[in-house]
Write an enzyme that holds these catalytic residues in place. Structure first.
Site, PDB file in Angstrom:
ATOM      1  N   GLU A  27       7.020   6.457   8.772  1.00 28.36           N
ATOM      2  CA  GLU A  27       8.325   6.858   8.258  1.00 28.36           C
ATOM      3  C   GLU A  27       8.224   8.261   7.641  1.00 28.36           C
ATOM      4  OE1 GLU A  27       9.066   3.611   5.606  1.00 28.36           O
ATOM      5  OE2 GLU A  27       8.953   2.156   7.236  1.00 28.36           O
ATOM      6  N   LEU A  51      12.647   3.112  10.235  1.00 26.18           N
ATOM      7  CA  LEU A  51      12.125   2.577   8.975  1.00 26.18           C
ATOM      8  C   LEU A  51      11.828   1.087   9.178  1.00 26.18           C
ATOM      9  CD1 LEU A  51      14.218   4.351   6.198  1.00 26.18           C
ATOM     10  CD2 LEU A  51      12.324   5.183   7.585  1.00 26.18           C
ATOM     11  N   GLU A  53       8.427  -1.179   9.204  1.00 26.34           N
ATOM     12  CA  GLU A  53       6.968  -1.297   9.065  1.00 26.34           C
ATOM     13  C   GLU A  53       6.380  -2.222  10.128  1.00 26.34           C
ATOM     14  OE1 GLU A  53       9.023  -1.679   6.407  1.00 26.34           O
ATOM     15  OE2 GLU A  53       8.591   0.182   5.330  1.00 26.34           O
ATOM     16  N   PHE A  76       4.426   3.532   1.416  1.00 29.74           N
ATOM     17  CA  PHE A  76       3.826   3.071   0.161  1.00 29.74           C
ATOM     18  C   PHE A  76       3.260   1.685   0.443  1.00 29.74           C
ATOM     19  CE2 PHE A  76       6.877   6.182  -1.251  1.00 29.74           C
ATOM     20  CZ  PHE A  76       6.252   6.821  -2.308  1.00 29.74           C
ATOM     21  N   ASP A  78       3.341  -0.720  -1.231  1.00 27.83           N
ATOM     22  CA  ASP A  78       4.329  -1.702  -1.702  1.00 27.83           C
ATOM     23  C   ASP A  78       5.260  -2.161  -0.591  1.00 27.83           C
ATOM     24  OD1 ASP A  78       3.723   0.671  -3.381  1.00 27.83           O
ATOM     25  OD2 ASP A  78       4.397  -0.643  -4.998  1.00 27.83           O
ATOM     26  N   TYR A  79       5.357  -1.357   0.485  1.00 31.33           N
ATOM     27  CA  TYR A  79       6.205  -1.721   1.621  1.00 31.33           C
ATOM     28  C   TYR A  79       5.426  -2.532   2.659  1.00 31.33           C
ATOM     29  CZ  TYR A  79       9.049   2.199  -0.174  1.00 31.33           C
ATOM     30  OH  TYR A  79       9.771   3.059  -0.951  1.00 31.33           O
ATOM     31  N   PHE A  81       4.138  -5.595   2.380  1.00 31.33           N
ATOM     32  CA  PHE A  81       4.067  -7.056   2.246  1.00 31.33           C
ATOM     33  C   PHE A  81       4.773  -7.764   3.407  1.00 31.33           C
ATOM     34  CE2 PHE A  81       3.206  -5.364  -1.903  1.00 31.33           C
ATOM     35  CZ  PHE A  81       2.078  -6.086  -2.260  1.00 31.33           C
ATOM     36  N   HIS A 121       6.604   1.241  -6.204  1.00 33.18           N
ATOM     37  CA  HIS A 121       5.804   2.402  -5.807  1.00 33.18           C
ATOM     38  C   HIS A 121       4.571   2.495  -6.697  1.00 33.18           C
ATOM     39  CE1 HIS A 121       9.948   3.170  -4.560  1.00 33.18           C
ATOM     40  NE2 HIS A 121       9.448   3.884  -3.574  1.00 33.18           N
TER      41      HIS A 121
END
Lengths: 352, 368
Positions: A27, A51, A53, A76, A78-79, A81, A121
């Site tokens: 991204e 966008l 993942e 990140f 965090d994205y 999961f 983040h």
């Protein structure tokens, strides 16, 4: 000296030029932005994706099946999961197919706190990542290691995850990357995209040299006798600084080990140091329950128990749902310099 | 357009049965389409072998020769027609196959011997797909671009655009074929595939196939899905598609032909939805018992061949018996082969790497 994120970019350039990288994607990875942290500015093989993942990981696996060498970014960690099952698949393709299919993909993703990133983040990912068998997980704490680990990740024919410490991305290194120009400003003029219109800009890449940091090899960044401190990523420089301060104030010296490679980890380096000092503290910022450091503690206790002079310790992030945006939250959630220093002093001075 | 492969004289031959008479009946018809009698017989014979394979596999799951069974009895017509039209080979010049666990018919039509299927069911070290590690039907053959099948439904739809990217760059007519069931399309990966395959100026030759048997394990699709058809979901992306009767061999053959032809020539995606029967439940989890209420594509083709005097019942029974004997013989052979040993547990985790000082050759347990 190059910053950590410039080192990643230099490594990717070396990879696409010399190591067969066919695709660098994710991204905002391609023009015009070149990555939210600028890790992919000016690269020939960089391109933007939806966008999505899951689509990114799947596409990387498909490119690898078909003989390509992809490097993909999860913007990140965090994205990440929503991609855990795909990462599990990428890790098990070789084993599941009895060696029929290699999976030579590189995933890079910023991890950890330190940029006022709030709930999504600031996550750490290494404890999740180490449960993804079949992957190799590395995390540099300075620019030269970022360069060398990226090149090893690219060259290795297995899935390798490069966790990039967010807080250190813009920190300049103290060790020069082979081929890096002497002058920081000169490097910036050569490879940093200008602000504003970049449509006509092209980077001027320095004449880089090959430099591999072996996967599975830690780095002893401070040497001492009072205790062993094992860390990586954002907390590593804190441990080094605390060691320097405790030498100044208390005359105490520590082995500070930058693990660099989280899996496979350098057990020999850990063992040799713990046998020497008899005291060990592990420092990271992942959450407390089922923290990767607990695995290291378990091995230390099981295999080195009778050589320990004090209880082994883990200093880590708190087991709470997130890291709050107000800095009071962050500073009281993940280890900071004062806490690291206090834990090291306690380690060195505990008397049984 | 490329025409389907011409039948050779050998294709008409069914183990010593006089073949010349088939040449008198060159075409079988379904609605306004037709296919040569020779090709229909070839498909029929392969379908019978696939059915015998599935039934013997189900027996293995009940006899202790294997554990869990999952497969696709009822999908033979579509899957055999698909396998026969694949451009088989290794690398981006050929088709990539992102299959699911109901694809025995595709593989046998491509030439996979029965033993290669049974070795996985029997969990033998000789299992070429997974060394006895994975469930049956989880094929992986790099020489044929068959990438490892996953038990996780629908993830394969995210991967097909990746192989298609390489195929498009490479040039040629290679297509990335991705197959799943209807229930799996409820997950986002199906949409990911449509999005990634239709990025502006970057469309990809992905043939998205859904073998729609109307069930997700035990849940009927019509209780969960309101869309007019799965293929219709491509409309918003400009992806053409077709819904075909998966029990009609002739319709399947030409629908697959049209789909491949579109992907090969336009280098764009296509959705093909086949309405198929499910004749033995989802898997061992539902007992794998025979379902008598759904149409059987083999019976339908058999009746058509008999009605057209291309086949008689005696010959049909012989074909089924030969297929059954072939399966029994293959299982007998496979059961004699080696099991994995404890030393095989770690193997094939990592490819050799001179950049890794802990595992330069393969995984060897925790770092030491």
């Amino acid at each position: 000296m190059a910053s950590l994120v410039q080192a990643v970019r230099l490594a990717l350039h070396y990879g696409e030029t010399n190591l067969g990288v066919t695709d660098i994607f994710g991204e905002d990875v391609g023009p015009p932005l070149g990555g939210v942290f600028t890790a992919t500015q000016g690269l020939k093989k960089a391109w933007n994706t939806p966008l999505d993942e899951r689509g990114i990981v799947g596409a990387a696996m498909g490119i690898a099946y078909a003989g390509g060498k992809p490097v993909f970014e999860i913007q990140f960690c965090d994205y990440g999961f929503n991609i855990i099952d795909l990462l599990k698949l990428a890790g098990n393709q070789r084993w599941a197919s009895g060696g029929s299919y290699d999976m030579p993909v590189v995933m890079m993703t910023p991890s950890g706190s330190g940029i006022r990133g709030s709930l999504y983040h600031s996550h750490s990912f290494e404890s999740w990542a180490t449960r993804l068998t079949g992957w190799k997980i590395v995390m540099p704490s300075d620019a030269l290691d970022a360069y060398g680990l990226m090149l090893s990740a690219i060259a290795d024919p297995n899935p390798v995850m490069v966790l990039l410490p967010k807080a250190l991305l813009r920190v300049k290194g103290e060790r020069r990357i082979p081929g890096e120009p002497e002058d920081d400003e000169q490097l910036s003029r050569m490879i940093d995209a200008p602000v504003g219109d970049r449509s006509q800009w092209e980077p001027q890449w320095p004449d880089l040299e090959e430099y591999f940091v072996p996967i599975g090899q830690a780095r002893l960044v401070r040497e001492g006798q009072a205790g062993t401190v094992i860390s990586y990523g954002r907390t590593l420089p804190l441990c080094s600084q605390a060691a320097d301060e405790l030498y100044e104030s208390e005359g105490l010296t520590f082995d500070v080990i930058d693990l660099r490679s989280i899996f496979p980890y350098d057990w020999l380096a850990i063992k040799e140091s713990v046998l020497k000092t008899g005291r060990v503290l592990i420092v990271n910022e992942d959450t407390e329950i089922t923290n990767f450091g607990e695995h290291l503690l378990r091995r230390i206790v099981e295999e080195l128990f009778y050589d320990l002079l004090a209880k082994p310790r883990l200093l880590q992030g708190k087991h709470i749902p997130g890291i709050g945006l107000n800095q009071v939250y962050e500073q009281n959630t993940v280890p900071q310099l004062a806490g690291v220093r206090a834990a090291m002093l306690e380690l060195a001075t505990e008397r049984v | 357009m490329t025409t389907p492969r011409e039948d050779s004289e050998e294709d008409y031959s069914i183990r010593g049965i006089q073949t010349a008479k088939f040449l008198d009946y060159p075409e079988l018809h379904s609605k306004d389409e037709s296919l040569s009698a020779g090709m229909c017989l070839k498909i029929y014979k392969t379908m019978a072998r696939v059915r015998a394979l599935e039934q013997r596999t189900i027996k293995m799951s009940k006899s202790g020769e294997g554990y869990f069974w999952v497969g696709g009895p009822g999908e033979e017509a579509f899957n055999v027609c698909l396998g026969l039209q694949v451009h088989k080979g290794r690398g981006p010049a050929f088709d990539y196959l992102h299959l699911h666990y109901r694809s025995a018919g595709v593989m046998m039509a491509m030439g996979m011997p029965m033993a290669d299927h049974f070795r996985q069911m029997a969990m033998k070290l000789t299992d070429r797909h997974s060394k006895g590690r994975n469930f049956v039907g989880h094929y992986a053959i790099p020489e044929w671009n068959v990438v490892p099948v996953s038990s996780v439904i629908e993830v394969q739809y995210t991967m097909a655009p990746g192989t298609a990217i390489v195929q498009k760059r490479h040039g040629g007519e290679g297509v990335s074929v991705v197959t799943g069931g209807d229930a799996g399309t409820a997950e986002g990966d199906f949409t990911s595939c449509m999005i990634w395959s239709t990025r502006p100026n970057q469309a990809l030759p992905v043939l998205m196939i859904v073998t729609n048997n109307g069930f997700g394990i035990s849940t009927a699709a019509n209780t969960q899905h309101g869309e007019s058809s799965i293929a219709a979901r491509g409309n918003a992306f400009g992806i053409p598609g077709e819904v075909v009767d998966g029990n009609d061999v002739i319709a399947c053959w030409w629908a697959i032909y049209r789909a491949f032809d579109y992907c090969r020539t336009t280098r764009r995606p296509y959705i093909l939805e086949a309405k198929v029967s499910r004749l033995h439940g989802h898997s061992s989890s539902s007992g794998a018992s025979r379902v008598s209420t759904e149409a059987d594509c083999i019976t339908l083709l058999e009746e058509k061949l008999i009605a057209n005097k291309i086949l008689n019942r005696e010959t049909a029974e012989m074909i089924h018996q030969q297929a059954s004997d072939e399966a029994d013989t293959a299982v007998d052979q496979v059961m004699q082969e080696a099991d994995p040993t404890a030393d095989d547990v770690n193997r094939y985790t990592f490819a050799p790497s001179r950049w890794d000082v802990i595992y330069p050759d393969d995984y060897t347990g925790l770092p030491s």
